[in-house]
Design a protein around this motif. Structure first.
Motif, PDB file in Angstrom:
ATOM      1  N   LYS A  90       0.791  -1.219   0.000  1.00  0.00           N
ATOM      2  CA  LYS A  90       0.000   0.000   0.000  1.00  0.00           C
ATOM      3  C   LYS A  90       0.831   1.281   0.000  1.00  0.00           C
ATOM      4  O   LYS A  90       0.514   2.236  -0.694  1.00  0.00           O
ATOM      5  CB  LYS A  90      -0.948   0.013   1.201  1.00  0.00           C
ATOM      6  CG  LYS A  90      -2.390  -0.198   0.751  1.00  0.00           C
ATOM      7  CD  LYS A  90      -3.385   0.478   1.673  1.00  0.00           C
ATOM      8  CE  LYS A  90      -4.480   1.179   0.920  1.00  0.00           C
ATOM      9  NZ  LYS A  90      -5.248   0.375   0.015  1.00  0.00           N
ATOM     10  N   THR A  91       1.903   1.293   0.762  1.00  0.00           N
ATOM     11  CA  THR A  91       2.598   2.572   0.922  1.00  0.00           C
ATOM     12  C   THR A  91       3.987   2.629   0.299  1.00  0.00           C
ATOM     13  O   THR A  91       4.399   3.681  -0.174  1.00  0.00           O
ATOM     14  CB  THR A  91       2.741   2.921   2.415  1.00  0.00           C
ATOM     15  OG1 THR A  91       3.329   1.801   3.086  1.00  0.00           O
ATOM     16  CG2 THR A  91       1.394   3.227   3.019  1.00  0.00           C
ATOM     17  N   TRP A 246       7.102  10.492   3.786  1.00  0.00           N
ATOM     18  CA  TRP A 246       7.275   9.190   3.136  1.00  0.00           C
ATOM     19  C   TRP A 246       8.758   8.868   2.924  1.00  0.00           C
ATOM     20  O   TRP A 246       9.218   7.773   3.178  1.00  0.00           O
ATOM     21  CB  TRP A 246       6.516   9.213   1.802  1.00  0.00           C
ATOM     22  CG  TRP A 246       6.533   7.947   1.014  1.00  0.00           C
ATOM     23  CD1 TRP A 246       5.727   6.856   1.201  1.00  0.00           C
ATOM     24  CD2 TRP A 246       7.368   7.627  -0.103  1.00  0.00           C
ATOM     25  NE1 TRP A 246       6.016   5.889   0.258  1.00  0.00           N
ATOM     26  CE2 TRP A 246       7.017   6.335  -0.551  1.00  0.00           C
ATOM     27  CE3 TRP A 246       8.393   8.321  -0.781  1.00  0.00           C
ATOM     28  CZ2 TRP A 246       7.637   5.711  -1.640  1.00  0.00           C
ATOM     29  CZ3 TRP A 246       9.012   7.701  -1.859  1.00  0.00           C
ATOM     30  CH2 TRP A 246       8.635   6.421  -2.280  1.00  0.00           C
ATOM     31  N   ARG A 270       2.107   5.738  -6.445  1.00  0.00           N
ATOM     32  CA  ARG A 270       1.257   5.308  -5.326  1.00  0.00           C
ATOM     33  C   ARG A 270       0.220   6.369  -4.966  1.00  0.00           C
ATOM     34  O   ARG A 270      -0.929   6.060  -4.700  1.00  0.00           O
ATOM     35  CB  ARG A 270       2.109   4.956  -4.108  1.00  0.00           C
ATOM     36  CG  ARG A 270       2.992   3.753  -4.364  1.00  0.00           C
ATOM     37  CD  ARG A 270       3.709   3.277  -3.115  1.00  0.00           C
ATOM     38  NE  ARG A 270       4.633   2.212  -3.449  1.00  0.00           N
ATOM     39  CZ  ARG A 270       4.277   0.958  -3.702  1.00  0.00           C
ATOM     40  NH1 ARG A 270       3.012   0.610  -3.629  1.00  0.00           N
ATOM     41  NH2 ARG A 270       5.185   0.056  -4.018  1.00  0.00           N
ATOM     42  N   ARG A 274      -3.891   6.036  -4.918  1.00  0.00           N
ATOM     43  CA  ARG A 274      -4.095   5.733  -3.499  1.00  0.00           C
ATOM     44  C   ARG A 274      -5.519   5.303  -3.178  1.00  0.00           C
ATOM     45  O   ARG A 274      -5.753   4.639  -2.182  1.00  0.00           O
ATOM     46  CB  ARG A 274      -3.678   6.926  -2.628  1.00  0.00           C
ATOM     47  CG  ARG A 274      -4.598   8.150  -2.766  1.00  0.00           C
ATOM     48  CD  ARG A 274      -3.912   9.399  -2.257  1.00  0.00           C
ATOM     49  NE  ARG A 274      -4.754  10.583  -2.329  1.00  0.00           N
ATOM     50  CZ  ARG A 274      -5.023  11.264  -3.455  1.00  0.00           C
ATOM     51  NH1 ARG A 274      -4.546  10.851  -4.616  1.00  0.00           N
ATOM     52  NH2 ARG A 274      -5.776  12.346  -3.417  1.00  0.00           N
ATOM     53  N   GLU A 313       3.399   4.490   7.186  1.00  0.00           N
ATOM     54  CA  GLU A 313       1.964   4.350   7.466  1.00  0.00           C
ATOM     55  C   GLU A 313       1.161   4.822   6.250  1.00  0.00           C
ATOM     56  O   GLU A 313       1.630   5.669   5.491  1.00  0.00           O
ATOM     57  CB  GLU A 313       1.592   5.227   8.673  1.00  0.00           C
ATOM     58  CG  GLU A 313       2.312   4.852   9.963  1.00  0.00           C
ATOM     59  CD  GLU A 313       1.966   3.444  10.406  1.00  0.00           C
ATOM     60  OE1 GLU A 313       0.777   3.052  10.309  1.00  0.00           O
ATOM     61  OE2 GLU A 313       2.884   2.718  10.833  1.00  0.00           O
ATOM     62  N   PRO A 314      -0.065   4.321   6.077  1.00  0.00           N
ATOM     63  CA  PRO A 314      -0.891   4.740   4.934  1.00  0.00           C
ATOM     64  C   PRO A 314      -1.043   6.252   4.843  1.00  0.00           C
ATOM     65  O   PRO A 314      -1.054   6.815   3.749  1.00  0.00           O
ATOM     66  CB  PRO A 314      -2.242   4.069   5.208  1.00  0.00           C
ATOM     67  CG  PRO A 314      -1.897   2.865   6.008  1.00  0.00           C
ATOM     68  CD  PRO A 314      -0.720   3.248   6.848  1.00  0.00           C
ATOM     69  N   ASP A 316       1.005   8.408   5.248  1.00  0.00           N
ATOM     70  CA  ASP A 316       2.188   9.019   4.644  1.00  0.00           C
ATOM     71  C   ASP A 316       2.038   9.209   3.138  1.00  0.00           C
ATOM     72  O   ASP A 316       2.831   9.909   2.524  1.00  0.00           O
ATOM     73  CB  ASP A 316       3.448   8.189   4.943  1.00  0.00           C
ATOM     74  CG  ASP A 316       3.832   8.283   6.422  1.00  0.00           C
ATOM     75  OD1 ASP A 316       3.275   9.142   7.112  1.00  0.00           O
ATOM     76  OD2 ASP A 316       4.675   7.492   6.866  1.00  0.00           O
ATOM     77  N   ILE A 317       1.099   8.529   2.514  1.00  0.00           N
ATOM     78  CA  ILE A 317       0.831   8.859   1.115  1.00  0.00           C
ATOM     79  C   ILE A 317      -0.591   9.386   0.935  1.00  0.00           C
ATOM     80  O   ILE A 317      -1.141   9.357  -0.151  1.00  0.00           O
ATOM     81  CB  ILE A 317       1.076   7.692   0.129  1.00  0.00           C
ATOM     82  CG1 ILE A 317       0.251   6.468   0.507  1.00  0.00           C
ATOM     83  CG2 ILE A 317       2.540   7.365   0.008  1.00  0.00           C
ATOM     84  CD1 ILE A 317       0.073   5.509  -0.655  1.00  0.00           C
TER      85      ILE A 317
END
Ligand SMILES: [Zn+2]
Length: 320
Positions: A90-91, A246, A270, A274, A313-314, A316-317
Protein backbone atom coordinates in the motif's frame (compact mmCIF):
# COMPACT_ATOMS: atom_id res chain seq x y z
CA UNK A 1 -7.76 -4.61 -23.24
CA UNK A 2 -7.74 -4.20 -19.51
CA UNK A 3 -7.13 -7.77 -18.65
CA UNK A 4 -5.62 -8.44 -15.23
CA UNK A 5 -5.86 -10.86 -12.32
CA UNK A 6 -8.16 -9.58 -9.59
CA UNK A 7 -6.56 -11.33 -6.66
CA UNK A 8 -3.64 -13.52 -5.65
CA UNK A 9 -5.44 -16.75 -6.51
CA UNK A 10 -6.15 -15.57 -10.04
CA UNK A 11 -2.62 -14.23 -10.33
CA UNK A 12 -1.06 -17.54 -9.35
CA UNK A 13 -3.33 -19.55 -11.63
CA UNK A 14 -2.41 -17.35 -14.53
CA UNK A 15 1.31 -16.68 -14.45
CA UNK A 16 2.91 -19.97 -13.55
CA UNK A 17 5.02 -20.47 -16.64
CA UNK A 18 7.46 -18.55 -18.78
CA UNK A 19 5.03 -18.86 -21.73
CA UNK A 20 2.09 -17.44 -19.75
CA UNK A 21 4.11 -14.36 -18.82
CA UNK A 22 5.58 -13.93 -22.27
CA UNK A 23 2.16 -14.08 -23.86
CA UNK A 24 0.78 -11.48 -21.44
CA UNK A 25 3.69 -9.12 -22.14
CA UNK A 26 3.23 -9.64 -25.86
CA UNK A 27 -0.35 -8.41 -25.71
CA UNK A 28 0.61 -5.43 -23.56
CA UNK A 29 3.44 -4.45 -25.84
CA UNK A 30 1.73 -5.06 -29.18
CA UNK A 31 -2.01 -4.80 -28.52
CA UNK A 32 -2.68 -4.51 -32.26
CA UNK A 33 -0.31 -7.30 -33.21
CA UNK A 34 3.47 -7.45 -33.62
CA UNK A 35 5.30 -4.51 -35.18
CA UNK A 36 8.96 -4.79 -36.02
CA UNK A 37 10.90 -2.21 -33.94
CA UNK A 38 13.21 -1.54 -36.90
CA UNK A 39 10.93 -1.23 -39.90
CA UNK A 40 7.38 -1.36 -38.56
CA UNK A 41 6.45 -4.40 -40.60
CA UNK A 42 3.65 -6.46 -39.07
CA UNK A 43 4.69 -9.86 -40.39
CA UNK A 44 6.98 -12.19 -38.48
CA UNK A 45 7.72 -15.82 -37.77
CA UNK A 46 8.81 -17.41 -34.53
CA UNK A 47 12.39 -18.53 -33.99
CA UNK A 48 13.23 -20.89 -31.11
CA UNK A 49 9.96 -20.02 -29.36
CA UNK A 50 11.18 -16.79 -27.76
CA UNK A 51 12.27 -14.79 -30.80
CA UNK A 52 10.29 -13.17 -33.58
CA UNK A 53 11.91 -12.62 -36.92
CA UNK A 54 10.64 -9.76 -39.06
CA UNK A 55 9.49 -10.91 -42.49
CA UNK A 56 10.65 -7.71 -44.16
CA UNK A 57 14.03 -6.77 -42.66
CA UNK A 58 14.96 -10.01 -40.93
CA UNK A 59 15.58 -8.43 -37.53
CA UNK A 60 15.09 -10.79 -34.63
CA UNK A 61 13.49 -9.44 -31.51
CA UNK A 62 11.86 -10.75 -28.35
CA UNK A 63 9.02 -9.41 -26.29
CA UNK A 64 11.43 -8.48 -23.48
CA UNK A 65 14.07 -6.79 -25.66
CA UNK A 66 14.05 -3.03 -25.17
CA UNK A 67 12.07 -3.26 -21.91
CA UNK A 68 13.04 -3.37 -18.23
CA UNK A 69 13.23 -7.16 -18.53
CA UNK A 70 15.92 -7.02 -21.19
CA UNK A 71 18.81 -9.40 -20.57
CA UNK A 72 17.38 -10.84 -17.38
CA UNK A 73 18.50 -14.33 -16.45
CA UNK A 74 15.69 -14.76 -13.97
CA UNK A 75 12.48 -16.51 -14.92
CA UNK A 76 9.62 -14.21 -15.93
CA UNK A 77 7.23 -15.74 -13.36
CA UNK A 78 9.62 -14.49 -10.66
CA UNK A 79 9.57 -11.01 -12.20
CA UNK A 80 5.80 -11.12 -12.32
CA UNK A 81 5.71 -11.99 -8.63
CA UNK A 82 7.91 -8.97 -7.99
CA UNK A 83 5.54 -6.72 -9.97
CA UNK A 84 2.56 -8.14 -8.11
CA UNK A 85 4.19 -7.70 -4.71
CA UNK A 86 5.26 -4.12 -5.44
CA UNK A 87 1.77 -3.12 -6.52
CA UNK A 88 0.07 -4.80 -3.59
CA UNK A 89 2.16 -2.88 -1.05
CA UNK A 90 0.00 0.00 0.00
CA UNK A 91 2.60 2.57 0.92
CA UNK A 92 6.07 1.57 -0.22
CA UNK A 93 8.19 -1.35 -1.28
CA UNK A 94 11.56 -2.00 0.29
CA UNK A 95 14.34 -4.09 -1.15
CA UNK A 96 14.51 -6.07 2.11
CA UNK A 97 10.85 -6.94 1.77
CA UNK A 98 11.18 -7.97 -1.87
CA UNK A 99 14.23 -10.09 -1.12
CA UNK A 100 12.36 -11.91 1.63
CA UNK A 101 9.16 -12.47 -0.33
CA UNK A 102 10.86 -13.79 -3.44
CA UNK A 103 13.53 -15.68 -1.53
CA UNK A 104 16.32 -13.95 -3.44
CA UNK A 105 19.82 -14.75 -2.30
CA UNK A 106 21.15 -11.27 -2.64
CA UNK A 107 19.85 -7.95 -1.34
CA UNK A 108 21.52 -6.30 -4.35
CA UNK A 109 19.26 -8.16 -6.77
CA UNK A 110 16.12 -7.02 -4.98
CA UNK A 111 17.42 -3.47 -4.86
CA UNK A 112 18.20 -3.41 -8.59
CA UNK A 113 14.84 -4.94 -9.51
CA UNK A 114 13.00 -2.36 -7.45
CA UNK A 115 14.86 0.42 -9.20
CA UNK A 116 14.04 -1.07 -12.58
CA UNK A 117 10.38 -1.21 -11.61
CA UNK A 118 10.42 2.37 -10.32
CA UNK A 119 11.52 3.47 -13.79
CA UNK A 120 8.31 2.00 -15.15
CA UNK A 121 6.09 3.77 -12.64
CA UNK A 122 5.67 7.07 -14.46
CA UNK A 123 5.77 7.48 -18.19
CA UNK A 124 6.55 11.06 -19.12
CA UNK A 125 4.21 12.49 -21.72
CA UNK A 126 1.37 10.17 -20.82
CA UNK A 127 -1.82 11.21 -19.10
CA UNK A 128 -1.09 14.91 -18.84
CA UNK A 129 -2.72 16.77 -15.96
CA UNK A 130 -5.54 19.06 -17.03
CA UNK A 131 -8.21 21.37 -15.65
CA UNK A 132 -6.90 23.50 -12.79
CA UNK A 133 -3.42 22.66 -11.61
CA UNK A 134 -1.31 24.16 -8.81
CA UNK A 135 2.40 24.37 -9.50
CA UNK A 136 5.17 25.27 -7.07
CA UNK A 137 8.75 24.39 -6.25
CA UNK A 138 10.02 23.01 -3.02
CA UNK A 139 13.34 22.27 -1.47
CA UNK A 140 14.01 18.83 -0.11
CA UNK A 141 16.66 19.26 2.49
CA UNK A 142 19.13 16.92 4.07
CA UNK A 143 19.12 14.11 1.58
CA UNK A 144 21.71 11.51 2.53
CA UNK A 145 21.12 12.73 6.05
CA UNK A 146 20.77 9.25 7.44
CA UNK A 147 24.13 8.30 6.07
CA UNK A 148 26.47 11.21 6.32
CA UNK A 149 25.02 13.73 8.68
CA UNK A 150 23.37 16.92 7.62
CA UNK A 151 24.81 18.31 4.46
CA UNK A 152 23.46 21.53 3.00
CA UNK A 153 24.89 20.75 -0.38
CA UNK A 154 22.60 17.79 -0.53
CA UNK A 155 19.45 19.80 -0.85
CA UNK A 156 17.41 19.17 -3.94
CA UNK A 157 14.90 21.38 -5.67
CA UNK A 158 11.76 19.76 -6.98
CA UNK A 159 8.81 21.04 -8.98
CA UNK A 160 5.38 19.76 -8.04
CA UNK A 161 2.09 19.93 -9.97
CA UNK A 162 -1.15 19.01 -8.23
CA UNK A 163 -4.45 18.85 -10.06
CA UNK A 164 -7.43 20.34 -8.25
CA UNK A 165 -10.29 17.98 -7.59
CA UNK A 166 -12.94 20.04 -5.88
CA UNK A 167 -11.33 20.90 -2.60
CA UNK A 168 -9.14 17.84 -2.77
CA UNK A 169 -6.17 16.69 -4.81
CA UNK A 170 -6.47 14.84 -8.09
CA UNK A 171 -3.41 13.47 -9.79
CA UNK A 172 0.10 14.81 -9.25
CA UNK A 173 3.44 15.01 -11.02
CA UNK A 174 6.81 15.88 -9.56
CA UNK A 175 10.35 16.11 -10.77
CA UNK A 176 13.75 17.24 -9.63
CA UNK A 177 14.72 20.49 -11.36
CA UNK A 178 18.13 22.07 -11.73
CA UNK A 179 17.04 25.53 -10.63
CA UNK A 180 13.95 27.73 -10.41
CA UNK A 181 14.63 29.43 -13.75
CA UNK A 182 11.90 30.02 -16.32
CA UNK A 183 13.53 27.43 -18.54
CA UNK A 184 13.38 24.68 -15.91
CA UNK A 185 9.88 25.51 -14.71
CA UNK A 186 8.28 25.94 -18.12
CA UNK A 187 9.71 22.69 -19.41
CA UNK A 188 8.37 20.92 -16.31
CA UNK A 189 4.90 22.39 -16.93
CA UNK A 190 4.97 21.44 -20.61
CA UNK A 191 6.02 17.93 -19.74
CA UNK A 192 3.14 17.25 -17.43
CA UNK A 193 0.23 19.65 -18.03
CA UNK A 194 -2.12 19.82 -20.99
CA UNK A 195 -1.98 23.21 -22.82
CA UNK A 196 -5.13 25.23 -22.25
CA UNK A 197 -5.25 24.21 -18.56
CA UNK A 198 -5.35 26.76 -15.77
CA UNK A 199 -1.98 26.82 -14.05
CA UNK A 200 -2.04 28.40 -10.61
CA UNK A 201 1.28 29.67 -9.28
CA UNK A 202 2.72 32.31 -7.00
CA UNK A 203 4.19 35.53 -8.36
CA UNK A 204 7.67 34.16 -9.11
CA UNK A 205 8.88 35.50 -12.46
CA UNK A 206 10.01 32.05 -13.56
CA UNK A 207 6.36 31.38 -14.36
CA UNK A 208 5.71 34.55 -16.34
CA UNK A 209 6.00 32.83 -19.74
CA UNK A 210 3.09 30.45 -19.14
CA UNK A 211 0.50 32.43 -21.13
CA UNK A 212 2.78 32.42 -24.14
CA UNK A 213 3.05 28.64 -23.92
CA UNK A 214 -0.70 28.31 -24.21
CA UNK A 215 -1.75 28.05 -20.56
CA UNK A 216 -4.21 30.14 -18.61
CA UNK A 217 -2.02 31.56 -15.86
CA UNK A 218 -3.53 32.38 -12.52
CA UNK A 219 -1.21 34.15 -10.14
CA UNK A 220 -1.67 34.52 -6.43
CA UNK A 221 0.86 36.81 -4.86
CA UNK A 222 1.93 35.92 -1.37
CA UNK A 223 1.75 39.22 0.47
CA UNK A 224 3.58 39.81 3.65
CA UNK A 225 2.21 37.46 6.29
CA UNK A 226 -1.35 37.91 5.12
CA UNK A 227 -1.70 34.33 4.16
CA UNK A 228 0.95 31.69 4.27
CA UNK A 229 2.11 29.92 1.13
CA UNK A 230 0.50 26.71 2.33
CA UNK A 231 -2.90 28.37 2.40
CA UNK A 232 -2.52 29.77 -1.10
CA UNK A 233 -1.16 26.62 -2.69
CA UNK A 234 -2.65 24.09 -0.28
CA UNK A 235 -2.52 21.04 -2.54
CA UNK A 236 1.12 21.32 -3.49
CA UNK A 237 2.06 21.95 0.11
CA UNK A 238 0.12 18.96 1.31
CA UNK A 239 1.78 16.76 -1.32
CA UNK A 240 5.24 18.00 -0.36
CA UNK A 241 4.68 17.34 3.32
CA UNK A 242 3.43 13.81 2.58
CA UNK A 243 6.43 13.24 0.35
CA UNK A 244 8.87 14.35 3.04
CA UNK A 245 7.27 12.07 5.59
CA UNK A 246 7.28 9.19 3.14
CA UNK A 247 10.94 9.67 2.25
CA UNK A 248 11.88 9.76 5.90
CA UNK A 249 9.69 6.78 6.71
CA UNK A 250 10.74 4.52 3.89
CA UNK A 251 14.26 5.50 3.46
CA UNK A 252 15.13 7.44 6.59
CA UNK A 253 16.23 10.23 4.32
CA UNK A 254 18.92 8.03 2.83
CA UNK A 255 17.99 8.81 -0.74
CA UNK A 256 20.80 10.12 -2.88
CA UNK A 257 20.32 12.72 -5.60
CA UNK A 258 21.10 10.11 -8.18
CA UNK A 259 18.05 8.09 -7.17
CA UNK A 260 15.69 10.81 -6.05
CA UNK A 261 13.78 11.02 -9.35
CA UNK A 262 12.87 7.37 -9.15
CA UNK A 263 11.62 7.63 -5.58
CA UNK A 264 9.55 10.60 -6.72
CA UNK A 265 8.12 8.36 -9.44
CA UNK A 266 7.25 5.67 -6.92
CA UNK A 267 5.59 8.21 -4.65
CA UNK A 268 3.64 9.65 -7.61
CA UNK A 269 2.55 6.19 -8.78
CA UNK A 270 1.26 5.31 -5.33
CA UNK A 271 -0.27 8.69 -4.61
CA UNK A 272 -2.17 8.83 -7.91
CA UNK A 273 -3.63 5.41 -7.23
CA UNK A 274 -4.10 5.73 -3.50
CA UNK A 275 -7.84 5.36 -3.75
CA UNK A 276 -7.81 2.52 -6.25
CA UNK A 277 -9.44 -0.56 -4.79
CA UNK A 278 -8.18 -2.80 -7.55
CA UNK A 279 -4.60 -3.85 -6.91
CA UNK A 280 -4.79 -6.00 -10.05
CA UNK A 281 -5.24 -2.89 -12.11
CA UNK A 282 -2.07 -1.40 -10.65
CA UNK A 283 -0.23 -4.58 -11.58
CA UNK A 284 -1.61 -4.24 -15.10
CA UNK A 285 -0.43 -0.60 -15.38
CA UNK A 286 3.03 -1.40 -14.09
CA UNK A 287 3.42 -4.39 -16.42
CA UNK A 288 2.18 -2.29 -19.32
CA UNK A 289 4.69 0.46 -18.57
CA UNK A 290 7.47 -2.06 -17.94
CA UNK A 291 7.35 -3.05 -21.61
CA UNK A 292 7.14 0.59 -22.71
CA UNK A 293 10.19 2.10 -20.99
CA UNK A 294 13.78 1.68 -22.07
CA UNK A 295 15.96 -0.93 -20.40
CA UNK A 296 18.32 0.10 -17.62
CA UNK A 297 21.53 -1.57 -16.68
CA UNK A 298 22.99 -2.26 -13.28
CA UNK A 299 25.62 0.35 -14.12
CA UNK A 300 23.02 3.05 -14.77
CA UNK A 301 21.31 2.29 -11.48
CA UNK A 302 24.48 2.28 -9.44
CA UNK A 303 25.45 0.71 -6.16
CA UNK A 304 22.79 -0.56 -3.83
CA UNK A 305 22.09 1.48 -0.73
CA UNK A 306 20.50 -0.18 2.30
CA UNK A 307 16.88 0.87 2.49
CA UNK A 308 14.94 1.18 5.69
CA UNK A 309 13.10 -1.89 6.90
CA UNK A 310 10.39 0.30 8.29
CA UNK A 311 7.17 0.50 6.26
CA UNK A 312 5.51 3.93 6.22
CA UNK A 313 1.96 4.35 7.47
CA UNK A 314 -0.89 4.74 4.93
CA UNK A 315 -1.35 8.39 5.90
CA UNK A 316 2.19 9.02 4.64
CA UNK A 317 0.83 8.86 1.12
CA UNK A 318 -2.43 10.56 1.88
CA UNK A 319 -4.65 7.55 2.49
CA UNK A 320 -6.91 8.41 5.37
ZN1 LIG B 1 11.63 -5.29 -39.73
Amino acid sequence: MEDYPRNLTEFEARFGSEEDCREYLFRLRWPDGFRCPSCGCGKSWPVRKVLLQCAACGRQTSVTAGTIFQGTRSPLPLWFRALWWVTTQKTAASAWGLQRVLGLNRYETAWTWLHKMRRAMVRPGRDLLAGRVEVDESCLGGLDEGLQGRNLENKALIAVAAQEDGRGIGRIRMKRIRDASAESLLSFVEECIEPGSVVHTDGWRGYSGLEKEGYVHEVTVVRRQEKSASELMPRVHRVVSLLKRWLLGTHQGAVSHKHLDYYLDEFTFRFNRRKSRSRGKLFYRLAQQAVAVDPVTYKMIGHPVPESKKIPEPQDIGVT
